[in-house]
Design a protein around this motif. Structure first.
Motif, PDB file in Angstrom:
ATOM      1  N   VAL A 255      32.165  61.400  27.640  1.00  0.00           N
ATOM      2  CA  VAL A 255      30.908  62.040  27.246  1.00  0.00           C
ATOM      3  C   VAL A 255      29.759  61.291  27.902  1.00  0.00           C
ATOM      4  O   VAL A 255      29.697  60.061  27.844  1.00  0.00           O
ATOM      5  CB  VAL A 255      30.747  62.027  25.706  1.00  0.00           C
ATOM      6  CG1 VAL A 255      29.424  62.689  25.303  1.00  0.00           C
ATOM      7  CG2 VAL A 255      31.930  62.719  25.031  1.00  0.00           C
ATOM      8  N   GLY A 256      28.833  62.025  28.510  1.00  0.00           N
ATOM      9  CA  GLY A 256      27.677  61.391  29.131  1.00  0.00           C
ATOM     10  C   GLY A 256      26.651  60.939  28.109  1.00  0.00           C
ATOM     11  O   GLY A 256      26.383  59.748  27.961  1.00  0.00           O
ATOM     12  N   LEU A 257      26.082  61.878  27.346  1.00  0.00           N
ATOM     13  CA  LEU A 257      24.981  61.572  26.434  1.00  0.00           C
ATOM     14  C   LEU A 257      25.146  62.340  25.136  1.00  0.00           C
ATOM     15  O   LEU A 257      25.433  63.537  25.151  1.00  0.00           O
ATOM     16  CB  LEU A 257      23.638  61.971  27.080  1.00  0.00           C
ATOM     17  CG  LEU A 257      22.387  61.892  26.191  1.00  0.00           C
ATOM     18  CD1 LEU A 257      22.066  60.444  25.843  1.00  0.00           C
ATOM     19  CD2 LEU A 257      21.201  62.564  26.886  1.00  0.00           C
ATOM     20  N   VAL A 258      24.935  61.640  24.029  1.00  0.00           N
ATOM     21  CA  VAL A 258      24.758  62.277  22.724  1.00  0.00           C
ATOM     22  C   VAL A 258      23.363  61.894  22.258  1.00  0.00           C
ATOM     23  O   VAL A 258      23.060  60.713  22.097  1.00  0.00           O
ATOM     24  CB  VAL A 258      25.812  61.815  21.698  1.00  0.00           C
ATOM     25  CG1 VAL A 258      25.656  62.612  20.405  1.00  0.00           C
ATOM     26  CG2 VAL A 258      27.226  61.964  22.251  1.00  0.00           C
ATOM     27  N   ASP A 259      22.515  62.887  22.029  1.00  0.00           N
ATOM     28  CA  ASP A 259      21.106  62.653  21.730  1.00  0.00           C
ATOM     29  C   ASP A 259      20.758  63.429  20.469  1.00  0.00           C
ATOM     30  O   ASP A 259      20.787  64.665  20.450  1.00  0.00           O
ATOM     31  CB  ASP A 259      20.256  63.130  22.912  1.00  0.00           C
ATOM     32  CG  ASP A 259      18.764  62.849  22.737  1.00  0.00           C
ATOM     33  OD1 ASP A 259      18.312  62.676  21.587  1.00  0.00           O
ATOM     34  OD2 ASP A 259      18.053  62.822  23.752  1.00  0.00           O
ATOM     35  N   GLY A 260      20.416  62.702  19.388  1.00  0.00           N
ATOM     36  CA  GLY A 260      20.100  63.351  18.125  1.00  0.00           C
ATOM     37  C   GLY A 260      18.740  62.948  17.586  1.00  0.00           C
ATOM     38  O   GLY A 260      18.354  61.778  17.649  1.00  0.00           O
ATOM     39  N   ASN A 261      18.012  63.916  17.058  1.00  0.00           N
ATOM     40  CA  ASN A 261      16.747  63.664  16.380  1.00  0.00           C
ATOM     41  C   ASN A 261      16.774  64.423  15.062  1.00  0.00           C
ATOM     42  O   ASN A 261      16.973  65.639  15.043  1.00  0.00           O
ATOM     43  CB  ASN A 261      15.574  64.128  17.249  1.00  0.00           C
ATOM     44  CG  ASN A 261      14.240  63.618  16.733  1.00  0.00           C
ATOM     45  OD1 ASN A 261      13.934  63.760  15.554  1.00  0.00           O
ATOM     46  ND2 ASN A 261      13.455  63.026  17.616  1.00  0.00           N
ATOM     47  N   ASN A 262      16.590  63.692  13.957  1.00  0.00           N
ATOM     48  CA  ASN A 262      16.689  64.274  12.619  1.00  0.00           C
ATOM     49  C   ASN A 262      18.046  64.952  12.425  1.00  0.00           C
ATOM     50  O   ASN A 262      18.138  66.124  12.048  1.00  0.00           O
ATOM     51  CB  ASN A 262      15.551  65.251  12.336  1.00  0.00           C
ATOM     52  CG  ASN A 262      15.527  65.686  10.877  1.00  0.00           C
ATOM     53  OD1 ASN A 262      15.904  64.933   9.982  1.00  0.00           O
ATOM     54  ND2 ASN A 262      15.087  66.909  10.634  1.00  0.00           N
ATOM     55  N   VAL A 263      19.073  64.183  12.651  1.00  0.00           N
ATOM     56  CA  VAL A 263      20.453  64.643  12.477  1.00  0.00           C
ATOM     57  C   VAL A 263      21.058  63.929  11.273  1.00  0.00           C
ATOM     58  O   VAL A 263      20.924  62.711  11.142  1.00  0.00           O
ATOM     59  CB  VAL A 263      21.282  64.363  13.750  1.00  0.00           C
ATOM     60  CG1 VAL A 263      22.758  64.620  13.508  1.00  0.00           C
ATOM     61  CG2 VAL A 263      20.780  65.219  14.907  1.00  0.00           C
ATOM     62  N   ALA A 264      21.720  64.669  10.395  1.00  0.00           N
ATOM     63  CA  ALA A 264      22.482  64.109   9.267  1.00  0.00           C
ATOM     64  C   ALA A 264      21.603  63.453   8.203  1.00  0.00           C
ATOM     65  O   ALA A 264      22.058  62.552   7.495  1.00  0.00           O
ATOM     66  CB  ALA A 264      23.530  63.113   9.759  1.00  0.00           C
ATOM     67  N   THR A 265      20.395  63.923   8.047  1.00  0.00           N
ATOM     68  CA  THR A 265      19.506  63.360   7.036  1.00  0.00           C
ATOM     69  C   THR A 265      20.131  63.484   5.645  1.00  0.00           C
ATOM     70  O   THR A 265      20.581  64.561   5.250  1.00  0.00           O
ATOM     71  CB  THR A 265      18.155  64.087   7.051  1.00  0.00           C
ATOM     72  OG1 THR A 265      17.553  63.908   8.332  1.00  0.00           O
ATOM     73  CG2 THR A 265      17.222  63.528   5.988  1.00  0.00           C
ATOM     74  N   GLY A 266      20.168  62.360   4.910  1.00  0.00           N
ATOM     75  CA  GLY A 266      20.663  62.374   3.537  1.00  0.00           C
ATOM     76  C   GLY A 266      22.152  62.573   3.387  1.00  0.00           C
ATOM     77  O   GLY A 266      22.643  62.852   2.293  1.00  0.00           O
ATOM     78  N   THR A 267      22.909  62.424   4.466  1.00  0.00           N
ATOM     79  CA  THR A 267      24.361  62.606   4.421  1.00  0.00           C
ATOM     80  C   THR A 267      25.058  61.351   4.936  1.00  0.00           C
ATOM     81  O   THR A 267      24.427  60.403   5.394  1.00  0.00           O
ATOM     82  CB  THR A 267      24.811  63.795   5.292  1.00  0.00           C
ATOM     83  OG1 THR A 267      24.770  63.401   6.680  1.00  0.00           O
ATOM     84  CG2 THR A 267      23.920  65.007   5.080  1.00  0.00           C
ATOM     85  N   GLY A 268      26.382  61.367   4.922  1.00  0.00           N
ATOM     86  CA  GLY A 268      27.174  60.284   5.497  1.00  0.00           C
ATOM     87  C   GLY A 268      27.565  60.531   6.933  1.00  0.00           C
ATOM     88  O   GLY A 268      28.348  59.767   7.495  1.00  0.00           O
ATOM     89  N   TYR A 269      27.032  61.583   7.532  1.00  0.00           N
ATOM     90  CA  TYR A 269      27.375  61.898   8.917  1.00  0.00           C
ATOM     91  C   TYR A 269      26.479  61.125   9.879  1.00  0.00           C
ATOM     92  O   TYR A 269      25.730  60.248   9.466  1.00  0.00           O
ATOM     93  CB  TYR A 269      27.308  63.406   9.143  1.00  0.00           C
ATOM     94  CG  TYR A 269      28.405  64.149   8.417  1.00  0.00           C
ATOM     95  CD1 TYR A 269      29.711  64.121   8.887  1.00  0.00           C
ATOM     96  CD2 TYR A 269      28.141  64.873   7.255  1.00  0.00           C
ATOM     97  CE1 TYR A 269      30.726  64.786   8.220  1.00  0.00           C
ATOM     98  CE2 TYR A 269      29.159  65.552   6.582  1.00  0.00           C
ATOM     99  CZ  TYR A 269      30.446  65.498   7.077  1.00  0.00           C
ATOM    100  OH  TYR A 269      31.449  66.158   6.418  1.00  0.00           O
ATOM    101  N   ALA A 270      26.545  61.441  11.160  1.00  0.00           N
ATOM    102  CA  ALA A 270      25.841  60.645  12.165  1.00  0.00           C
ATOM    103  C   ALA A 270      25.567  61.479  13.400  1.00  0.00           C
ATOM    104  O   ALA A 270      26.237  62.491  13.654  1.00  0.00           O
ATOM    105  CB  ALA A 270      26.683  59.431  12.547  1.00  0.00           C
TER     106      ALA A 270
END
Length: 354
Positions: free
Chosen positions: A213-228
């Motif tokens: 995988v080249g890039l994983v780019d997240g903004n406001n991802v998984a708020t209030g959860t156990g995910y990422a």
């Protein structure tokens, strides 16, 4: 960065086969708008009427393996499914709005070989935007999903495995669940996953091996959860012989806000992450829990939740962990002590490590 350069070159070659969506002479096309759509194959009309989904499916069904259909019209398919069979090339040049069909994808390709979706723009609230299992030599190109809920791309858990899956740039906004969730893939290449305002993970890999995988780019991802923004779980990276020799390569993970930045859990590993850029995550910036042979080779963590190595009692403890990071305005904690944990840390973070 060698892995990234090699595999993005491969993807670039795939993505320029058709330089623009609908270019050249597609074997079939869907045109129209509002409540009037026409599907043609060459000079023959295969559908005309008000049903956008029926027009698309008629066009897809009219072509053979190795042929291409271009959906130029925009419209809504409602809570229904478009099915793509082996060898067909599907271009969504218009915007396909979708509804929620429980347990199904708005677009599905199941137990197929050689399917390509070079372009797709989707809106709506699907159960799954794209759903796959049992695929071989699947290629997804530039996929844009501006959703109001649902899950973006899903490879099913309790179904036939997949091999040699390639994705170029996957952009998902507004999914209530994951942007991209994989199960049971051997041989996965992704250029970029861009996740914005996504409820659960940006990229979630499960029981997936030989991934690059080249890039994983997240903004406001998984708020209030156990995910990422980037999560590996459920034996991800475990080779068929049971070992965790490195076979998952991630060039860069970027995460801002939301929940966790990076999360490795439930006997996953065999991974190298070359670089991270994490800031202000609302949960752990990094959490490694019961994982094996995990290497993070550089980058920065600024603020947010702590960098943590942890373990649950039901799985063997962490082992063979290498972490090289600059961590500021944060804490780094290892509890319990893992086996063969190797830290190279700089920055202002407080440390409680073994």
């Amino acid at each position: 960065m060698a892995h990234f350069l090699i595999f993005t070159t491969v993807l670039a070659l795939v993505s320029v086969v058709h330089s623009q969506c609908g270019s050249g002479t597609p074997n079939a096309m869907v045109a129209g708008s509002g409540s009037s759509f026409t599907a043609t194959k060459g000079s023959s009309t295969v559908y005309t009427g008000s049903d956008y989904r029926a027009a698309i499916q008629a066009a897809v069904d009219s072509i053979s393996s190795g042929q291409r259909v271009s959906v130029m019209a925009s419209g809504s398919i409602g809570a229904s499914t478009i099915t793509i069979s082996s060898g067909k090339i599907f271009e969504g040049c218009g915007t396909i709005n979708v509804g929620n069909r429980a347990g199904h994808g708005a677009i599905e390709s199941l137990n197929t070989q050689g399917v390509q979706i070079p372009y797709l723009t989707m809106t709506g609230n699907p159960y799954f935007g794209l759903r796959f299992y049992g695929t071989r030599d699947l290629t997804l190109g530039k996929i844009t999903m501006n959703l109001s809920g649902g899950l973006g791309i899903r490879f099913d858990r309790d179904a036939a495995a997949n091999s040699n899956v390639k994705m170029d740039v996957i952009s998902v906004t507004g999914a209530g669940s994951h942007a991209v969730e994989t199960w049971n893939i051997d041989g996965l290449t992704i250029n970029q996953v861009i996740a914005r305002n996504v409820g659960e993970s940006g990229l979630l890999l499960q029981k997936t091996t030989n991934a690059k995988v080249g890039l994983v780019d997240g903004n406001n991802v998984a708020t209030g959860t156990g995910y990422a923004t980037f999560r590996m779980a459920n034996n991800n990276g475990q080779n068929p012989n049971g070992n965790y020799n490195t076979n998952v390569y991630i060039d860069k993970v970027v995460s801002r806000g939301g929940g966790r930045g990076i999360f490795c859990v439930s006997q996953s590993g065999g991974v190298v992450i070359e670089s991270v850029d994490l800031a202000n995550n609302g949960n752990n910036a990094i959490l490694i829990e019961n994982c094996y042979n995990v290497s993070i080779r550089g980058g920065t963590v600024n603020g947010g939740g702590e960098v943590r190595l942890a373990a649950r009692s039901e799985f063997p403890n962490n082992r063979d962990i290498w972490i090289t990071l600059t961590v500021n305005s944060n804490t780094v904690r290892e509890s319990p002590c893992g086996e063969n944990t190797n830290w190279t840390l700089s920055g202002s973070a407080s440390k409680s490590i073994c």
